[in-house]
Design a protein around this motif. Structure first.
Motif, short mmCIF file in Angstrom:
data_model
loop_
_atom_site.label_atom_id
_atom_site.label_comp_id
_atom_site.label_asym_id
_atom_site.label_seq_id
_atom_site.Cartn_x
_atom_site.Cartn_y
_atom_site.Cartn_z
N ILE A 1 -52.55 -111.70 -30.61
CA ILE A 1 -51.49 -111.49 -29.61
C ILE A 1 -51.55 -110.09 -29.02
N ILE A 2 -51.80 -109.08 -29.85
CA ILE A 2 -51.78 -107.69 -29.37
C ILE A 2 -52.85 -107.47 -28.31
N ARG A 3 -54.08 -107.84 -28.61
CA ARG A 3 -55.18 -107.61 -27.66
C ARG A 3 -55.03 -108.48 -26.41
N VAL A 4 -54.63 -109.74 -26.61
CA VAL A 4 -54.46 -110.64 -25.47
C VAL A 4 -53.38 -110.13 -24.53
N LYS A 5 -52.25 -109.70 -25.11
CA LYS A 5 -51.14 -109.19 -24.30
C LYS A 5 -51.55 -107.91 -23.56
N ALA A 6 -52.26 -107.03 -24.26
CA ALA A 6 -52.71 -105.79 -23.62
C ALA A 6 -53.65 -106.08 -22.46
N GLN A 7 -54.60 -107.00 -22.68
CA GLN A 7 -55.54 -107.34 -21.61
C GLN A 7 -54.83 -108.01 -20.44
N SER A 8 -53.80 -108.81 -20.77
CA SER A 8 -53.03 -109.46 -19.71
C SER A 8 -52.36 -108.44 -18.81
N GLU A 9 -51.85 -107.35 -19.42
CA GLU A 9 -51.21 -106.29 -18.64
C GLU A 9 -52.22 -105.64 -17.69
N ILE A 10 -53.43 -105.38 -18.20
CA ILE A 10 -54.48 -104.78 -17.37
C ILE A 10 -54.85 -105.73 -16.23
N ASN A 11 -55.03 -107.01 -16.55
CA ASN A 11 -55.40 -107.99 -15.52
C ASN A 11 -54.33 -108.13 -14.46
N ASP A 12 -53.07 -108.09 -14.90
CA ASP A 12 -51.96 -108.21 -13.96
C ASP A 12 -51.93 -107.03 -12.99
N PHE A 13 -52.20 -105.82 -13.54
CA PHE A 13 -52.26 -104.63 -12.69
C PHE A 13 -53.37 -104.78 -11.64
N THR A 14 -54.55 -105.20 -12.11
CA THR A 14 -55.68 -105.36 -11.19
C THR A 14 -55.36 -106.37 -10.10
N ALA A 15 -54.74 -107.50 -10.48
CA ALA A 15 -54.39 -108.53 -9.50
C ALA A 15 -53.38 -108.02 -8.49
N CYS A 16 -52.37 -107.28 -8.99
CA CYS A 16 -51.35 -106.72 -8.08
C CYS A 16 -51.97 -105.73 -7.09
N VAL A 17 -52.87 -104.90 -7.60
CA VAL A 17 -53.51 -103.90 -6.74
C VAL A 17 -54.42 -104.58 -5.72
N ASP A 18 -55.14 -105.61 -6.15
CA ASP A 18 -56.06 -106.32 -5.24
C ASP A 18 -55.32 -106.99 -4.10
N SER A 19 -54.03 -107.28 -4.34
CA SER A 19 -53.25 -107.95 -3.29
C SER A 19 -52.66 -106.98 -2.27
N ILE A 20 -52.81 -105.69 -2.50
CA ILE A 20 -52.28 -104.69 -1.57
C ILE A 20 -53.13 -104.68 -0.30
N SER A 21 -52.46 -104.74 0.82
CA SER A 21 -53.19 -104.73 2.10
C SER A 21 -53.23 -103.32 2.68
N ASN A 22 -54.24 -103.07 3.50
CA ASN A 22 -54.38 -101.80 4.24
C ASN A 22 -54.46 -100.58 3.34
N ASP A 23 -54.93 -100.78 2.11
CA ASP A 23 -55.07 -99.64 1.18
C ASP A 23 -53.81 -98.77 1.16
N ASP A 24 -52.65 -99.42 1.01
CA ASP A 24 -51.35 -98.73 1.03
C ASP A 24 -51.15 -97.95 -0.28
N ILE A 25 -51.31 -96.62 -0.20
CA ILE A 25 -51.22 -95.78 -1.38
C ILE A 25 -49.79 -95.75 -1.94
N ASN A 26 -48.78 -95.82 -1.07
CA ASN A 26 -47.39 -95.82 -1.54
C ASN A 26 -47.11 -97.06 -2.38
N GLU A 27 -47.63 -98.21 -1.94
CA GLU A 27 -47.45 -99.44 -2.70
C GLU A 27 -48.19 -99.36 -4.03
#
Length: 669
Positions: A457-483
């Protein structure tokens, strides 16, 4: 509604005395650690003990702030920078100072003159070395290696403290000064003062329960020493001082300080105190307050970001007992010697000095009333929570005693009716206890494996947090640094909460497993439950702390050849660099949390089984005693009556304690 803290504190302590009387009367086999923890907590409540930690960068005005807060000029304020000593200030009948040296020696001084002289000598840096990080050198080199310091250690230190070259010395000069300081002081390492304990007879009774800890200044990267970390973790409140003038509110040192493990664990207790407020007008102060809230509002409560001016407050303390004529004379004296600060001069509306209005005008500039107000609200809440915790633990012990007495009564009654059946039931209870211990050990091991395994659970949850961050960042349009900034702060905050959440879940699952394994018709769960308290958590964390440290590389200050290129700003490149940096930081936080949690889970399993086994052992010993007793029917009847009376007292006390706890809990929501 509960409004009088002093009154409720006295009521709770009376309940605690009744609790102790019952515990002593039944000779209930509480383990020693539990009673020590309860007694310590009750004693801290009795003394209204409140540990206030003062931290800050070099030249942040910590000594001036502490003197202004205490209303007494205890610490020297004209020194360039404090050295590596921790300074504790608390109430005492006399003004004393006890110094502890690096070799363990202590020295005690009494009286204003000797103490002030000692502080000036030992709390100030030599002018020749104020540009180098003396605190780091003292702790990491001189005290650690004494007079035998390998060359590689000195070289590594010089490389590692390049970021602390805040005065912009050349690499050669900076290195030379560090080596000179080490050479001059290595034979005198034993004379370095590591701690100073000061007692002072404060007239203000509200200060008598407060213990102030003045820590060595944090370094340019926001790091503090191991000793300071310990104080931060135990502090009721932490005030980080940052001057408004001379530096931007956004700083690497403060950001890193916020992200340090010890501060994360005690983050809700953090105050950001912006000093030297009198140098700014009201418009600028409002702007700076909003800027600080924008930068740090996700971590620090808005009411705990406060602008103050310590010099103004000290001036108020100075003139408070003076007459109007004496104040006028003092102002003239300051003016004649060129020390009449702008904030001191009264405005046009006060040409004819009115003391009350003048002090009111100064208090608005010092703003220390805001500090007192915020700290009082926070402190009272902390005190109420301590009362609630004490009452909660008393209820838990009461329930264990009550269950144990009810079981004894049943067994005594059975002994009178059918000794053979009593022997059979006791044997069955012992068998069940052994079975629970065996199953519990196996179940806890399964829980630990499920959390700490490679696919746990610990490693899976930690990796999930990293993956979620990457997915959220990948969805940012126009390289919006504020977002990107918004998402980054949110994910890092979630990463900080991850460790605490996992720790609670591990213990909760162990408790749930014990409930499932218990047969409540035969054995009361509460009589087996380990006393898993905040102190148990702290002990486990302390045991796992050593293995939680990892070696991290640092960047040395290399001088590159200067080459001129034409460059053009690229938003997309900037975005990718920030993204990469945040990902690295997030992975670092998660990896450290994983290591800590694995150690925590393993140590929790050991502690849990040990406490459960000790608990079961005590129950078995009590069963043996009942079997061996040679009491007749009348003696047993009298014993049952005595135990029933104690159960009735406990029921009455539990009702009162529960009502008071409910009232306190509703008061601090």
């Amino acid at each position: 509604m509960i409004t009088n803290y002093k009154q409720i504190k006295e009521e709770v302590l009376e309940m605690y005395q009744e609790f102790l009387a019952i515990v002593n009367e039944v000779k209930f086999p509480l383990d020693n650690k539990s009673m020590i923890a309860l007694n310590n907590q009750a004693e801290n409540i009795r003394k209204d003990k409140f540990l206030l930690m003062i931290a800050g960068e070099a030249k942040s005005g910590k000594s001036t702030f502490i003197n202004a807060f205490l209303g007494q000029e205890i610490l020297p304020m004209d020194v360039k920078q404090c050295t590596s000593a921790i300074v504790e200030i608390k109430y005492g009948e006399n003004f004393t100072l006890t110094a502890t040296y690096a070799d363990g020696r202590t020295k005690k001084l009494n009286g204003d003159i000797d103490i002030k002289e000692f502080l000036l000598k030992n709390a100030a840096l030599n002018d020749d070395y104020r540009e180098i990080p003396v605190t780091t050198i003292n702790n990491e080199i001189l005290i650690k290696y004494k007079d035998r310091i390998p060359e590689r250690v000195i070289t590594d230190l010089i490389n590692g403290v390049q970021a602390e070259n805040i005065y912009g010395l050349s690499n050669i000069e900076y290195s030379k000064k560090i080596r000179s300081y080490i050479a001059k002081n290595k034979d005198n390492w034993a004379d370095i003062v590591t701690k100073m304990e000061i007692t002072y007879p404060f007239e203000d009774e509200s200060l008598r329960g407060v213990e102030i800890v003045d820590s060595p200044g944090v370094n340019a990267q926001g790091r503090v020493g191991d000793i300071t970390n310990e104080y931060i973790e135990n502090a009721n409140a932490i005030m980080f001082l940052k001057p408004i003038t001379g530096a931007a509110l956004e700083s690497t040192s403060f950001r890193n300080f916020l992200e340090s493990k010890s501060v994360e664990r005690n983050g809700n207790a953090l105050f950001l105190i912006l000093t030297r407020a009198a140098n700014e007008n009201a418009e600028n102060l409002e702007r700076l307050q909003k800027e600080a809230l924008k930068l740090y509002g996700n971590t620090i409560q808005p009411s705990q970001i406060i602008c103050v001016d310590s010099k103004v407050e000290l001036f108020i303390n100075k003139i408070f007992s003076m007459t109007v004529d004496e104040i006028e004379e003092y102002l003239d004296e300051l003016d004649n010697c060129g020390r009449l600060d702008a904030f001191i001069a009264p405005p046009r509306s006060m040409r004819i000095l009115n003391k009350e209005k003048y002090i009111e005008f100064l208090k608005a500039k010092s703003n220390f009333l805001a500090v007192d107000h915020a700290l009082n609200i926070f402190g009272r809440k902390t005190h109420y929570l301590a009362l609630s915790e004490l009452l909660g633990r008393m209820l838990k012990v009461y329930k264990r005693i009550q269950d144990e007495l009810e079981e004894r009564i049943e067994l005594y009654r059975l002994k009178v009716k059918d000794p053979t059946e009593l022997a059979r039931q006791i044997a069955e209870i012992k068998r069940k206890l052994n079975e629970i211990n065996v199953k519990m050990s196996k179940t806890v091991d399964e829980i630990v494996t499920r959390y700490t395994g490679d696919s746990g659970i610990i490693r899976v949850k930690a990796q999930s947090e990293i993956n979620d961050f990457t997915a959220c960042v990948d969805s940012i349009s126009n390289d919006d640094i504020n977002e990107l900034e918004k998402i980054s702060f949110r994910k890092i905050d979630e990463a900080k909460r991850f460790q605490e959440e996992m720790e609670k879940n591990i213990v909760a699952e162990c408790n749930a497993a014990l409930i499932a394994l218990s047969d409540e018709n035969k054995i009361k769960y509460s009589s087996l439950e380990p006393d898993f308290t905040a102190e148990t958590f702290a002990e486990i964390k302390q045991k796992t702390e050593a293995s939680a440290h990892v070696q991290k590389p640092y960047t040395s200050g290399t001088t590159f050849k200067k080459t001129h290129y034409y460059s053009e700003y690229s938003r997309s490149v900037h975005f990718r660099l920030i993204k990469s940096s945040i990902q690295t930081r997030l992975k670092s936080i998660q990896n450290e949390a994983i290591n800590n949690l694995i150690d925590f889970a393993n140590e929790t399993a050991v502690t849990y089984i040990e406490e459960l086994s000790a608990n079961a052992k005590a129950t078995k010993e009590e069963l043996d005693r009942i079997m061996e007793e040679k009491k007749n029917a009348e003696e047993i009847a009298e014993a049952i009556k005595t135990m029933q009376n104690i159960i009735n007292r406990i029921s009455s006390s539990m009702k009162t304690v529960s009502e008071w706890k409910g009232g306190i809990d509703s008061n601090v929501q």
